[in-house]
Write an enzyme that holds these catalytic residues in place. Structure first.
Site, mmCIF file in Angstrom:
data_model
loop_
_atom_site.group_PDB
_atom_site.id
_atom_site.type_symbol
_atom_site.label_atom_id
_atom_site.label_comp_id
_atom_site.label_asym_id
_atom_site.label_seq_id
_atom_site.Cartn_x
_atom_site.Cartn_y
_atom_site.Cartn_z
ATOM 1 N N GLU A 1 -3.362 0.419 5.629
ATOM 2 C CA GLU A 1 -4.259 2.083 5.590
ATOM 3 C C GLU A 1 -3.619 2.603 4.654
ATOM 4 O O GLU A 1 -2.879 3.242 4.551
ATOM 5 C CB GLU A 1 -3.000 1.899 6.969
ATOM 6 C CG GLU A 1 -3.646 2.055 8.727
ATOM 7 C CD GLU A 1 -3.057 2.876 9.533
ATOM 8 O OE1 GLU A 1 -3.760 3.986 9.880
ATOM 9 O OE2 GLU A 1 -2.780 2.766 10.280
ATOM 10 N N GLU B 1 0.536 3.185 4.198
ATOM 11 C CA GLU B 1 0.726 3.987 5.368
ATOM 12 C C GLU B 1 1.628 2.801 5.617
ATOM 13 O O GLU B 1 2.355 3.528 7.087
ATOM 14 C CB GLU B 1 -0.162 4.326 6.273
ATOM 15 C CG GLU B 1 0.656 5.521 7.036
ATOM 16 C CD GLU B 1 -0.904 5.935 8.349
ATOM 17 O OE1 GLU B 1 -0.580 5.928 9.564
ATOM 18 O OE2 GLU B 1 -1.970 6.258 8.047
ATOM 19 N N HIS C 1 -10.996 6.940 1.556
ATOM 20 C CA HIS C 1 -10.467 7.650 1.621
ATOM 21 C C HIS C 1 -9.850 8.706 0.530
ATOM 22 O O HIS C 1 -10.002 10.265 0.844
ATOM 23 C CB HIS C 1 -9.408 8.035 2.163
ATOM 24 C CG HIS C 1 -8.340 8.837 2.904
ATOM 25 N ND1 HIS C 1 -7.090 9.210 2.159
ATOM 26 C CD2 HIS C 1 -8.502 9.475 3.840
ATOM 27 C CE1 HIS C 1 -6.493 9.586 3.114
ATOM 28 N NE2 HIS C 1 -7.101 10.506 4.023
ATOM 29 N N HIS D 1 -4.562 5.402 1.184
ATOM 30 C CA HIS D 1 -4.376 6.626 1.903
ATOM 31 C C HIS D 1 -4.523 7.393 -0.198
ATOM 32 O O HIS D 1 -5.342 7.135 -0.555
ATOM 33 C CB HIS D 1 -3.722 7.519 2.334
ATOM 34 C CG HIS D 1 -3.668 7.282 3.551
ATOM 35 N ND1 HIS D 1 -4.746 7.112 4.600
ATOM 36 C CD2 HIS D 1 -2.977 6.887 4.390
ATOM 37 C CE1 HIS D 1 -4.847 7.015 6.055
ATOM 38 N NE2 HIS D 1 -3.498 6.365 6.046
#
Length: 280
Positions: free
Chosen positions: A253, A270, A215, A255
């Site tokens: 998650e 996250e 990401h 990021h």
């Protein structure tokens, strides 16, 4: 130890005050010095979903609110300013003393100068979703086209060049300037790390886990590139020669990521934390 956050961190950067600054998707900006309690600054309105954050050329923190259609600015003492901009996502300080941003919808790159004046540049694409942006070693801005499978280059005078990627469906997102004079980016759709030099030559490095969905990417203090694997819940590292290693992360998650004031890589999870990883 991780810094636990009551919320969902997305972007993170080290500020000029030696603190970590981060965005929270519920409409807040956070500041924390590792080892201390975080300070949270609520945005008004709080519906903007702040995402990417960077240090501006003016020493303030600049961030995008994609859902709210705003680019925000916060000083180290917490003073907030907002600029109305449609669908901003990526943001970076430019070599010209301005802040540059991408617009996910509308195929545009924007610029905010020191007076607050906004200028936009239309791309020769359609629904390409310009995503992350960074200043390159050549004095230009480089950005990813997530749905265009391309890397773009924009001079401060407005000259645009697009470089198609070899892999269809690569869907690039994060991009940063590397220690080797090239730009490094992640392909969330193909599970690859990419490198493009200033002449436009592209090299792609497949990840061991092609479903990892990388990401964001940042240049580390060790001369390597570090990146988040959103689906794999790992922090990855790639040398400029292409050697890849991975580190599992607690939570879910990952990021954004940044080199912290302590020299560690800090990852915005996250699931509710900023997680540090030592750089060997």
């Amino acid at each position: 130890m991780p810094v636990l956050i009551d919320g969902s961190p997305y972007g993170v950067v080290t500020g000029p005050d030696g603190a970590l600054w981060f965005t929270l998707l519920d409409g807040r900006i956070g500041r924390v010095v590792p080892g201390a309690e975080p300070t949270l600054f609520p945005l008004d309105p709080a519906d903007g979903q702040p995402t990417v954050i960077t240090v501006g050329p003016d020493g303030a923190l600049w961030f995008t609110e994609y859902a709210g259609g705003r680019v925000g600015r916060i000083t180290v003492d917490g003073t907030l300013t907002a600029y109305e901009v449609a669908a901003p996502y990526g943001i970076a300080a430019g070599p010209d003393g301005a802040v540059w941003f991408t617009q996910l919808q509308g195929d545009r790159i924007g610029r905010i100068d020191a007076t607050g004046a906004i200028e936009t540049f239309d791309l020769p694409t359609e629904n390409a979703m310009p995503s992350a942006i960074t200043a390159g070693p050549d004095g230009a801005l480089w950005f990813t086209l997530n749905q265009g499978d391309a890397i773009g280059r924009l001079t401060v005078a407005g000259e645009i060049t697009l470089h198609p990627l070899p892999t269809k469906g690569s869907a690039p997102v994060g991009i940063c300037a590397g220690p080797d004079g090239a730009l490094w980016f992640v392909e969330i759709g193909a599970g690859q790390i990419g490198r493009i030099d200033v002449t436009g030559t592209v090299t792609e490095y497949p990840l061991p886990d092609r479903a990892a969905r990388p990401h964001a990417v940042v240049a580390g203090p060790d001369g390597a590139l570090w990146f988040t694997e959103w689906a794999g819940c790992r922090l990855g590292r790639i040398t400029t020669s292409g050697t890849i290693t991975g580190y599992p992360l607690a939570g879910a998650e990952p990021h954004g990521l940044a080199v912290g004031p302590d020299g560690r890589i800090w990852v915005a999870m996250e699931s509710g934390a900023l997680q540090p990883v030592p750089v060997d």
